[in-house]
Scaffold this motif. Structure first.
Motif, PDB file in Angstrom:
ATOM      1  N   LEU A  52       0.822  -1.205   0.000  1.00  0.00           N
ATOM      2  CA  LEU A  52       0.000   0.000   0.000  1.00  0.00           C
ATOM      3  C   LEU A  52       0.858   1.258   0.000  1.00  0.00           C
ATOM      4  O   LEU A  52       0.540   2.241  -0.670  1.00  0.00           O
ATOM      5  CB  LEU A  52      -0.943   0.005   1.208  1.00  0.00           C
ATOM      6  N   GLU A  53       1.973   1.251   0.733  1.00  0.00           N
ATOM      7  CA  GLU A  53       2.882   2.400   0.719  1.00  0.00           C
ATOM      8  C   GLU A  53       3.441   2.617  -0.682  1.00  0.00           C
ATOM      9  O   GLU A  53       3.569   3.760  -1.141  1.00  0.00           O
ATOM     10  CB  GLU A  53       4.018   2.176   1.720  1.00  0.00           C
ATOM     11  N   VAL A  55       1.986   1.806  -3.484  1.00  0.00           N
ATOM     12  CA  VAL A  55       0.904   2.334  -4.319  1.00  0.00           C
ATOM     13  C   VAL A  55       0.767   3.847  -4.121  1.00  0.00           C
ATOM     14  O   VAL A  55       0.599   4.608  -5.078  1.00  0.00           O
ATOM     15  CB  VAL A  55      -0.427   1.628  -3.992  1.00  0.00           C
ATOM     16  N   ILE A  56       0.846   4.302  -2.874  1.00  0.00           N
ATOM     17  CA  ILE A  56       0.707   5.728  -2.579  1.00  0.00           C
ATOM     18  C   ILE A  56       1.896   6.523  -3.120  1.00  0.00           C
ATOM     19  O   ILE A  56       1.730   7.596  -3.724  1.00  0.00           O
ATOM     20  CB  ILE A  56       0.546   5.946  -1.060  1.00  0.00           C
ATOM     21  N   ALA A 107      -8.510  -0.538  -1.913  1.00  0.00           N
ATOM     22  CA  ALA A 107      -7.081  -0.813  -1.750  1.00  0.00           C
ATOM     23  C   ALA A 107      -6.640  -0.677  -0.296  1.00  0.00           C
ATOM     24  O   ALA A 107      -5.829  -1.457   0.200  1.00  0.00           O
ATOM     25  CB  ALA A 107      -6.256   0.114  -2.637  1.00  0.00           C
ATOM     26  N   THR A 108      -7.187   0.311   0.414  1.00  0.00           N
ATOM     27  CA  THR A 108      -6.780   0.519   1.800  1.00  0.00           C
ATOM     28  C   THR A 108      -7.299  -0.574   2.728  1.00  0.00           C
ATOM     29  O   THR A 108      -6.825  -0.714   3.856  1.00  0.00           O
ATOM     30  CB  THR A 108      -7.275   1.891   2.315  1.00  0.00           C
ATOM     31  N   SER A 112      -1.903  -6.915   2.516  1.00  0.00           N
ATOM     32  CA  SER A 112      -0.761  -6.725   1.618  1.00  0.00           C
ATOM     33  C   SER A 112      -0.610  -7.882   0.643  1.00  0.00           C
ATOM     34  O   SER A 112      -0.383  -7.689  -0.556  1.00  0.00           O
ATOM     35  CB  SER A 112       0.531  -6.550   2.421  1.00  0.00           C
ATOM     36  N   LEU A 115      -3.194  -7.659  -2.004  1.00  0.00           N
ATOM     37  CA  LEU A 115      -2.933  -6.532  -2.888  1.00  0.00           C
ATOM     38  C   LEU A 115      -1.816  -6.862  -3.874  1.00  0.00           C
ATOM     39  O   LEU A 115      -1.874  -6.478  -5.042  1.00  0.00           O
ATOM     40  CB  LEU A 115      -2.569  -5.289  -2.072  1.00  0.00           C
ATOM     41  N   TYR A 208      -6.816   8.331  -0.599  1.00  0.00           N
ATOM     42  CA  TYR A 208      -5.732   7.674   0.122  1.00  0.00           C
ATOM     43  C   TYR A 208      -5.280   8.492   1.335  1.00  0.00           C
ATOM     44  O   TYR A 208      -4.749   7.941   2.302  1.00  0.00           O
ATOM     45  CB  TYR A 208      -4.528   7.455  -0.797  1.00  0.00           C
ATOM     46  N   ASP A 211      -5.977   7.316   4.857  1.00  0.00           N
ATOM     47  CA  ASP A 211      -5.349   6.118   5.411  1.00  0.00           C
ATOM     48  C   ASP A 211      -4.018   6.474   6.053  1.00  0.00           C
ATOM     49  O   ASP A 211      -3.291   7.353   5.582  1.00  0.00           O
ATOM     50  CB  ASP A 211      -5.131   5.090   4.302  1.00  0.00           C
ATOM     51  N   SER A 213      -1.285   4.959   6.010  1.00  0.00           N
ATOM     52  CA  SER A 213      -0.143   4.690   5.144  1.00  0.00           C
ATOM     53  C   SER A 213       0.248   5.913   4.317  1.00  0.00           C
ATOM     54  O   SER A 213       1.348   5.963   3.764  1.00  0.00           O
ATOM     55  CB  SER A 213      -0.453   3.521   4.196  1.00  0.00           C
TER      56      SER A 213
END
Length: 269
Positions: A52-53, A55-56, A107-108, A112, A115, A208, A211, A213
Protein backbone atom coordinates in the motif's frame (compact mmCIF):
# COMPACT_ATOMS: atom_id res chain seq x y z
CA UNK A 1 20.95 -1.37 -0.46
CA UNK A 2 20.22 -0.33 3.11
CA UNK A 3 16.64 0.21 4.15
CA UNK A 4 15.00 1.72 7.20
CA UNK A 5 11.65 0.93 8.74
CA UNK A 6 10.13 3.59 6.50
CA UNK A 7 11.75 2.47 3.27
CA UNK A 8 15.13 3.02 1.60
CA UNK A 9 17.82 5.35 2.93
CA UNK A 10 18.18 8.31 0.58
CA UNK A 11 22.00 8.14 0.54
CA UNK A 12 22.17 4.65 -0.92
CA UNK A 13 19.04 4.84 -3.09
CA UNK A 14 19.42 8.30 -4.64
CA UNK A 15 21.14 7.21 -7.91
CA UNK A 16 18.68 4.35 -8.41
CA UNK A 17 15.71 6.59 -7.56
CA UNK A 18 16.82 9.28 -10.01
CA UNK A 19 17.69 6.80 -12.76
CA UNK A 20 14.50 4.80 -12.36
CA UNK A 21 12.43 7.96 -12.33
CA UNK A 22 14.14 9.25 -15.47
CA UNK A 23 13.69 6.05 -17.49
CA UNK A 24 10.03 5.74 -16.53
CA UNK A 25 9.55 9.46 -17.18
CA UNK A 26 10.77 8.97 -20.76
CA UNK A 27 8.02 6.37 -21.28
CA UNK A 28 5.48 8.79 -19.85
CA UNK A 29 6.46 11.65 -22.11
CA UNK A 30 6.79 9.46 -25.19
CA UNK A 31 3.60 7.41 -24.98
CA UNK A 32 1.33 9.40 -22.67
CA UNK A 33 1.54 7.21 -19.57
CA UNK A 34 2.12 7.86 -15.89
CA UNK A 35 4.59 4.96 -15.96
CA UNK A 36 3.33 3.59 -12.66
CA UNK A 37 3.12 -0.03 -13.86
CA UNK A 38 6.90 -0.03 -14.25
CA UNK A 39 7.60 2.05 -11.15
CA UNK A 40 5.48 -0.08 -8.81
CA UNK A 41 7.60 -3.26 -9.07
CA UNK A 42 10.66 -1.04 -8.54
CA UNK A 43 9.22 0.46 -5.35
CA UNK A 44 8.23 -2.98 -4.02
CA UNK A 45 11.16 -5.11 -5.20
CA UNK A 46 14.17 -2.76 -5.18
CA UNK A 47 13.25 -0.17 -2.56
CA UNK A 48 11.36 -2.58 -0.29
CA UNK A 49 8.21 -0.57 0.36
CA UNK A 50 5.08 -2.36 1.58
CA UNK A 51 2.34 -2.81 -1.04
CA UNK A 52 0.00 0.00 0.00
CA UNK A 53 2.88 2.40 0.72
CA UNK A 54 4.29 1.61 -2.74
CA UNK A 55 0.90 2.33 -4.32
CA UNK A 56 0.71 5.73 -2.58
CA UNK A 57 4.29 6.66 -3.51
CA UNK A 58 3.55 5.47 -7.02
CA UNK A 59 0.51 7.73 -7.19
CA UNK A 60 2.61 10.74 -6.16
CA UNK A 61 5.27 10.06 -8.80
CA UNK A 62 2.66 9.38 -11.46
CA UNK A 63 1.13 12.77 -10.74
CA UNK A 64 4.51 14.38 -11.40
CA UNK A 65 4.92 12.50 -14.69
CA UNK A 66 1.38 13.20 -15.93
CA UNK A 67 1.51 16.89 -14.99
CA UNK A 68 4.82 17.46 -16.79
CA UNK A 69 4.26 15.15 -19.77
CA UNK A 70 1.29 17.18 -21.04
CA UNK A 71 3.21 20.43 -21.64
CA UNK A 72 6.33 18.61 -22.87
CA UNK A 73 4.22 16.84 -25.53
CA UNK A 74 2.57 20.10 -26.61
CA UNK A 75 5.02 20.71 -29.47
CA UNK A 76 3.62 17.62 -31.22
CA UNK A 77 0.11 17.54 -29.75
CA UNK A 78 -0.91 21.16 -28.96
CA UNK A 79 -3.33 22.02 -26.19
CA UNK A 80 -5.78 23.22 -28.83
CA UNK A 81 -6.14 19.67 -30.13
CA UNK A 82 -6.97 18.48 -26.63
CA UNK A 83 -9.50 21.30 -26.16
CA UNK A 84 -11.24 20.35 -29.40
CA UNK A 85 -11.92 16.90 -27.90
CA UNK A 86 -13.13 18.11 -24.50
CA UNK A 87 -16.33 16.05 -24.79
CA UNK A 88 -14.33 12.80 -24.89
CA UNK A 89 -12.36 13.83 -21.80
CA UNK A 90 -15.56 14.69 -19.92
CA UNK A 91 -17.20 11.44 -21.03
CA UNK A 92 -14.40 9.30 -19.58
CA UNK A 93 -14.03 11.46 -16.46
CA UNK A 94 -17.70 10.92 -15.64
CA UNK A 95 -16.86 7.30 -14.85
CA UNK A 96 -13.19 7.45 -13.88
CA UNK A 97 -13.57 9.92 -11.01
CA UNK A 98 -16.14 7.69 -9.31
CA UNK A 99 -14.09 4.58 -10.01
CA UNK A 100 -10.96 6.20 -8.56
CA UNK A 101 -12.75 6.96 -5.30
CA UNK A 102 -14.10 3.42 -4.88
CA UNK A 103 -10.81 1.81 -5.96
CA UNK A 104 -8.76 3.72 -3.42
CA UNK A 105 -11.17 2.72 -0.67
CA UNK A 106 -10.89 -0.96 -1.58
CA UNK A 107 -7.08 -0.81 -1.75
CA UNK A 108 -6.78 0.52 1.80
CA UNK A 109 -8.84 -2.43 3.11
CA UNK A 110 -6.97 -5.22 1.31
CA UNK A 111 -4.26 -7.24 3.05
CA UNK A 112 -0.76 -6.72 1.62
CA UNK A 113 -0.57 -10.29 0.30
CA UNK A 114 -3.92 -9.91 -1.47
CA UNK A 115 -2.93 -6.53 -2.89
CA UNK A 116 0.29 -8.02 -4.33
CA UNK A 117 -1.77 -10.65 -6.15
CA UNK A 118 -4.30 -8.09 -7.42
CA UNK A 119 -1.46 -5.86 -8.65
CA UNK A 120 0.20 -8.76 -10.49
CA UNK A 121 -3.07 -9.80 -12.16
CA UNK A 122 -3.78 -6.25 -13.31
CA UNK A 123 -0.25 -5.93 -14.73
CA UNK A 124 -0.86 -9.04 -16.85
CA UNK A 125 -4.23 -7.70 -18.00
CA UNK A 126 -2.68 -4.40 -19.05
CA UNK A 127 0.08 -6.23 -20.95
CA UNK A 128 -2.55 -8.18 -22.88
CA UNK A 129 -4.38 -4.95 -23.76
CA UNK A 130 -1.15 -3.38 -24.99
CA UNK A 131 -0.41 -6.34 -27.27
CA UNK A 132 -3.98 -6.46 -28.56
CA UNK A 133 -4.12 -2.77 -29.36
CA UNK A 134 -0.54 -1.90 -30.31
CA UNK A 135 -1.28 -1.71 -34.04
CA UNK A 136 -4.48 0.27 -33.67
CA UNK A 137 -4.73 3.40 -35.79
CA UNK A 138 -7.15 6.28 -35.92
CA UNK A 139 -10.38 5.45 -37.71
CA UNK A 140 -14.09 5.06 -37.19
CA UNK A 141 -15.21 4.79 -33.55
CA UNK A 142 -16.77 1.52 -32.44
CA UNK A 143 -20.02 3.29 -31.59
CA UNK A 144 -21.62 6.73 -31.63
CA UNK A 145 -24.30 8.66 -29.81
CA UNK A 146 -25.81 7.30 -26.59
CA UNK A 147 -24.09 3.92 -26.93
CA UNK A 148 -20.67 5.60 -27.08
CA UNK A 149 -21.56 7.83 -24.12
CA UNK A 150 -22.57 4.86 -21.96
CA UNK A 151 -19.53 2.83 -23.03
CA UNK A 152 -17.27 5.77 -22.24
CA UNK A 153 -18.63 6.16 -18.71
CA UNK A 154 -18.38 2.40 -18.07
CA UNK A 155 -14.82 2.24 -19.40
CA UNK A 156 -13.87 5.28 -17.34
CA UNK A 157 -15.27 3.70 -14.17
CA UNK A 158 -13.22 0.52 -14.65
CA UNK A 159 -10.09 2.49 -15.50
CA UNK A 160 -10.59 4.68 -12.42
CA UNK A 161 -10.74 1.60 -10.19
CA UNK A 162 -7.59 0.12 -11.75
CA UNK A 163 -5.81 3.48 -11.46
CA UNK A 164 -6.46 3.66 -7.73
CA UNK A 165 -5.65 0.01 -7.00
CA UNK A 166 -2.27 0.27 -8.75
CA UNK A 167 -1.57 3.93 -8.08
CA UNK A 168 -1.36 4.41 -11.85
CA UNK A 169 -2.41 7.06 -14.34
CA UNK A 170 -4.31 4.45 -16.34
CA UNK A 171 -2.89 5.42 -19.73
CA UNK A 172 -2.34 1.79 -20.77
CA UNK A 173 -6.11 1.33 -20.58
CA UNK A 174 -7.13 4.83 -21.63
CA UNK A 175 -5.09 4.93 -24.84
CA UNK A 176 -6.59 1.74 -26.35
CA UNK A 177 -10.04 2.97 -25.25
CA UNK A 178 -9.54 6.34 -26.93
CA UNK A 179 -8.24 4.75 -30.13
CA UNK A 180 -10.81 1.96 -30.40
CA UNK A 181 -13.94 3.49 -28.85
CA UNK A 182 -13.51 7.08 -30.05
CA UNK A 183 -11.31 6.57 -33.14
CA UNK A 184 -8.58 8.95 -31.88
CA UNK A 185 -5.10 9.12 -33.38
CA UNK A 186 -2.53 7.31 -31.21
CA UNK A 187 -0.55 10.48 -30.45
CA UNK A 188 -3.65 12.49 -29.66
CA UNK A 189 -4.90 9.58 -27.55
CA UNK A 190 -1.72 9.77 -25.46
CA UNK A 191 -2.32 13.42 -24.59
CA UNK A 192 -6.05 12.94 -24.04
CA UNK A 193 -5.26 10.08 -21.67
CA UNK A 194 -3.04 12.42 -19.65
CA UNK A 195 -5.86 14.98 -19.49
CA UNK A 196 -8.20 12.31 -18.11
CA UNK A 197 -5.59 10.79 -15.81
CA UNK A 198 -4.65 13.94 -13.90
CA UNK A 199 -8.03 14.66 -12.22
CA UNK A 200 -8.68 10.92 -11.83
CA UNK A 201 -5.44 10.47 -9.92
CA UNK A 202 -6.10 13.53 -7.76
CA UNK A 203 -9.40 11.99 -6.62
CA UNK A 204 -7.72 8.70 -5.72
CA UNK A 205 -4.90 10.57 -3.99
CA UNK A 206 -7.42 12.48 -1.87
CA UNK A 207 -9.08 9.23 -0.86
CA UNK A 208 -5.73 7.67 0.12
CA UNK A 209 -5.00 10.67 2.38
CA UNK A 210 -7.50 9.22 4.87
CA UNK A 211 -5.35 6.12 5.41
CA UNK A 212 -2.43 6.06 7.87
CA UNK A 213 -0.14 4.69 5.14
CA UNK A 214 -0.34 8.13 3.52
CA UNK A 215 2.33 9.18 6.05
CA UNK A 216 4.88 7.35 3.87
CA UNK A 217 5.11 10.52 1.77
CA UNK A 218 6.22 12.65 4.69
CA UNK A 219 8.69 10.03 5.88
CA UNK A 220 10.40 9.77 2.49
CA UNK A 221 10.53 13.36 1.26
CA UNK A 222 14.15 13.11 0.11
CA UNK A 223 13.47 9.93 -1.85
CA UNK A 224 10.41 11.52 -3.47
CA UNK A 225 12.33 14.66 -4.43
CA UNK A 226 15.13 12.71 -6.13
CA UNK A 227 12.77 10.42 -8.03
CA UNK A 228 10.59 13.39 -9.03
CA UNK A 229 13.64 15.22 -10.39
CA UNK A 230 14.56 12.20 -12.51
CA UNK A 231 10.96 11.83 -13.67
CA UNK A 232 10.74 15.44 -14.86
CA UNK A 233 13.97 15.10 -16.81
CA UNK A 234 12.63 11.89 -18.32
CA UNK A 235 9.28 13.37 -19.40
CA UNK A 236 11.13 16.23 -21.09
CA UNK A 237 13.25 13.76 -23.11
CA UNK A 238 10.21 11.62 -23.87
CA UNK A 239 8.31 14.65 -25.15
CA UNK A 240 11.19 15.43 -27.52
CA UNK A 241 11.22 11.83 -28.78
CA UNK A 242 7.46 11.73 -29.40
CA UNK A 243 6.85 10.32 -32.85
CA UNK A 244 10.44 9.11 -33.35
CA UNK A 245 9.92 5.61 -31.93
CA UNK A 246 7.39 3.43 -33.80
CA UNK A 247 4.57 2.17 -31.56
CA UNK A 248 4.63 -1.16 -33.38
CA UNK A 249 7.98 -1.85 -31.73
CA UNK A 250 7.69 0.07 -28.47
CA UNK A 251 4.33 -1.08 -27.10
CA UNK A 252 4.96 -4.85 -27.39
CA UNK A 253 8.29 -4.30 -25.64
CA UNK A 254 6.51 -2.53 -22.81
CA UNK A 255 4.06 -5.42 -22.60
CA UNK A 256 6.94 -7.86 -22.07
CA UNK A 257 8.34 -5.65 -19.30
CA UNK A 258 4.91 -5.60 -17.65
CA UNK A 259 4.72 -9.39 -17.69
CA UNK A 260 8.16 -9.68 -16.08
CA UNK A 261 7.13 -7.11 -13.48
CA UNK A 262 3.93 -9.03 -12.76
CA UNK A 263 5.89 -12.21 -12.03
CA UNK A 264 8.20 -10.35 -9.63
CA UNK A 265 5.32 -8.71 -7.76
CA UNK A 266 3.37 -11.99 -7.54
CA UNK A 267 6.38 -13.73 -5.96
CA UNK A 268 7.15 -10.86 -3.58
CA UNK A 269 6.85 -11.61 0.14
Amino acid sequence: METSANGPTITRSAPAAFGGGAIIGVLGGLIGLGGAEFRLPLLIGLFNFAALEAVILNKAMSLVVVATALPFRAATVPFGAIAENWSIVVNLLAGSLLGAWFGAGWATRLKSETLYKVIAALLVAIAVILVAGHDATAGQPLSTGAAQLIAGVAAGFIIGIVASLLGVAGGELLIPTLVLLFGADIKLAGSLSLAVSLPTMLVGFTRYSRDQSFAVLGKNKGFLFVMAAGSIMGTFIGGLLLGAVPNGVLLPTLAVILLISAVKVWRHT
